[in-house]
Design an enzyme around this catalytic site. Structure first.
Site, PDB file in Angstrom:
ATOM      1  N   LEU A   1      -3.589  -6.281  -1.322  1.00 54.55           N
ATOM      2  CA  LEU A   1      -2.490  -6.604  -2.234  1.00 54.55           C
ATOM      3  C   LEU A   1      -1.144  -6.223  -1.630  1.00 54.55           C
ATOM      4  CD1 LEU A   1      -4.147  -4.999  -5.393  1.00 54.55           C
ATOM      5  CD2 LEU A   1      -4.026  -7.453  -4.886  1.00 54.55           C
TER       6      LEU A   1
ATOM      7  N   CYS B   1     -14.536  -4.508 -17.570  1.00 51.95           N
ATOM      8  CA  CYS B   1     -15.849  -3.996 -17.173  1.00 51.95           C
ATOM      9  C   CYS B   1     -16.826  -4.013 -18.347  1.00 51.95           C
ATOM     10  CB  CYS B   1     -15.720  -2.564 -16.673  1.00 51.95           C
ATOM     11  SG  CYS B   1     -14.797  -2.433 -15.141  1.00 51.95           S
TER      12      CYS B   1
ATOM     13  N   ARG C   1      -1.770  -2.073  -7.424  1.00 49.38           N
ATOM     14  CA  ARG C   1      -2.777  -2.465  -8.416  1.00 49.38           C
ATOM     15  C   ARG C   1      -2.151  -2.741  -9.781  1.00 49.38           C
ATOM     16  NH1 ARG C   1      -7.041   2.109  -6.406  1.00 49.38           N
ATOM     17  NH2 ARG C   1      -7.450   1.110  -4.416  1.00 49.38           N
TER      18      ARG C   1
ATOM     19  N   ASP D   1       0.784  -1.233   0.000  1.00 54.27           N
ATOM     20  CA  ASP D   1       0.000   0.000   0.000  1.00 54.27           C
ATOM     21  C   ASP D   1       0.824   1.295   0.000  1.00 54.27           C
ATOM     22  OD1 ASP D   1      -2.286   1.661   0.176  1.00 54.27           O
ATOM     23  OD2 ASP D   1      -2.122   1.712   2.349  1.00 54.27           O
TER      24      ASP D   1
HETATM   25  S1  SF4 Z   1     -17.852  -0.714 -14.298  1.00 51.90           S
HETATM   26 FE1  SF4 Z   1     -19.175  -2.312 -13.456  1.00 51.90          FE
HETATM   27  S2  SF4 Z   1     -17.897  -4.148 -13.479  1.00 51.90           S
HETATM   28 FE2  SF4 Z   1     -16.529  -2.424 -13.712  1.00 51.90          FE
HETATM   29  S3  SF4 Z   1     -15.875  -1.937 -11.659  1.00 51.90           S
HETATM   30 FE3  SF4 Z   1     -17.624  -0.643 -12.089  1.00 51.90          FE
HETATM   31  S4  SF4 Z   1     -19.385  -1.741 -11.302  1.00 51.90           S
HETATM   32 FE4  SF4 Z   1     -17.691  -3.207 -11.453  1.00 51.90          FE
END
Ligand code: SF4
Ligand code: SF4
Length: 377
Positions: A169, A188, A141, A134
């Site tokens: 992490l 996403c 990340r 961190d």
């Molecule tokens: S866009 Fe949708 S899938 Fe992606 S992090 Fe945000 S809520 Fe989750």
């Protein structure tokens, strides 16, 4: 040495010591991140908690000369609290974010990295290591993404297929030429739920976060909270989980793999009013071991006042008046005055007027005026 075989041994050992996921990445410069950090700097999106220059934050070779690989680890944490007490009228409660439940994760992840480091050392005495959790220079990340732990969501969290984004992490930069793993093949897609759900519009399209608008960072600041956010933090005492809890990738993800992260409901969902009079010693004893206490009690108390104002909790009026008149800290006096105005009972305005006559601090007076203004609304 057979590094392929060694890697398998490291993976097997990581399971033995309770690491939920492990991945291996090259120690090449993080070119894309470098561009993103520069953009973030230009836009003024940084939180101020970042460590090191952009160069150091993106070049593992600068942190460990001869760096060849980075081992990324993830430890899953719970998303649900069993037997959570209800926040009810006259007995309102605040909430610490999930990443602050249980023992401070920095210590737990560091412990696993140390054990992993000791294992590497034993098998490969020439090993050079640098571990981070961190607060290190590298982006946990970016490393986790490259090491195949998960993909980077629009909510700026690493989303693992196994545990969702509820993972801590950490990483070890090493001079061992481990073969890198493949990144996770997911994204996403068209989903935009977290961006729409963020209460302060802190998520900027393209997976950027404006830390200056993010409640997770704002709850950690020590000064007056800007007006715009005072009604938006709700009952959050530390951190914000909204962009994680709304994420469909987190559905049904709730892992209680580690005793260390088990939340004590009375600590992570504490009653608000008693927080206003807690001593430094009591605060340390009760909250000192959770990560949410790292900025001390002042931000937590300021947020508790705002949470009581959010609930318009009349049972807290006497305590808020006491703070407004007697607390030595201007942030607490001023926030209490604003909170009293928000609660809006006659005795609140009478007390603000009385306190104004004696107050000398300009900023506190300004807050008292704002509190008094609620009378006219
Ligand atoms: S866009 Fe949708 S899938 Fe992606 S992090 Fe945000 S809520 Fe989750
Ligand atoms: S943590 Fe909260 S404020 Fe920050 S981006 Fe996520 S939803 Fe928005």
């Amino acid at each position: 040495m057979d590094f392929h075989q060694f890697k398998e041994e490291v993976i097997a050992y990581s399971k033995e010591i309770g690491i939920d996921k492990i991945g291996f990445a090259s120690a090449d410069v993080f070119g894309e991140l470098k561009a993103r950090l520069k953009r973030q700097q230009e836009l003024g999106y940084q939180s101020g908690f970042e460590k090191g220059s952009v160069q150091e934050r993106t070049d593992p070779g600068r942190l460990l000369p001869g760096a060849q690989s980075i081992i990324s680890i993830a430890l899953a944490y719970p998303s649900k609290m069993h037997d959570a007490p209800k926040s009810k009228k006259g007995d309102r409660r605040g909430i610490f974010c999930r990443a602050s439940w249980g023992q401070d994760y920095h210590d737990v992840v560091r412990d696993r990295l140390n054990r992993l480091g000791a294992f590497l050392q034993e098998k490969f005495p020439d090993v050079e290591l640098k571990s981070m959790v961190d607060t290190g220079e590298l982006s946990d990340r970016a490393v986790a993404e490259r090491a195949g732990i998960g993909f980077s969501g629009k909510n700026c969290a690493v989303i693992t297929p196994e545990f969702g984004s509820y993972v801590y992490l950490g990483e070890l930069v090493t001079n061992i030429p481990f073969a890198p793993d493949e990144p996770v093949d997911d994204s996403c897609g068209d989903c935009n739920i977290c961006v729409d759900a963020c209460p302060t519009d802190a998520l900027v399209q393209g997976g950027q976060l404006n830390a200056n608008r993010c409640i997770a960072f704002l709850t950690q600041t020590k000064d007056f909270l800007p007006d715009e956010f005072r009604t938006k933090i709700g009952n959050r005492l530390y951190g914000c989980d909204t962009c994680q809890t709304v994420c469909p990738k987190n559905r049904k993800k709730d892992f209680h793999n580690h005793e260390e992260f088990k939340p004590d409901p009375e600590i992570v969902k504490p009653k608000l009013t008693p927080l206003l009079s807690i001593s430094n010693r009591q605060f340390k004893e009760k909250f000192g071991f959770i990560s949410g206490s790292w900025r001390g009690k002042k931000p937590i108390q300021r947020n508790a006042i705002l949470a009581l104002a959010h609930y318009r909790d009349e049972t807290a009026i006497d305590e808020l008046i006491r703070l407004m008149k007697e607390d030595p800290r201007p942030v607490i006096r001023g926030t209490a005055a604003w909170g009293l105005g928000k609660i809006g009972k006659t005795e609140c305005f009478a007390a603000i007027e009385e306190a104004m006559a004696k107050e000398e601090d300009e900023q506190v007076l300004f807050e008292m005026e704002k509190g008094a203004q609620f009378k006219k609304l």
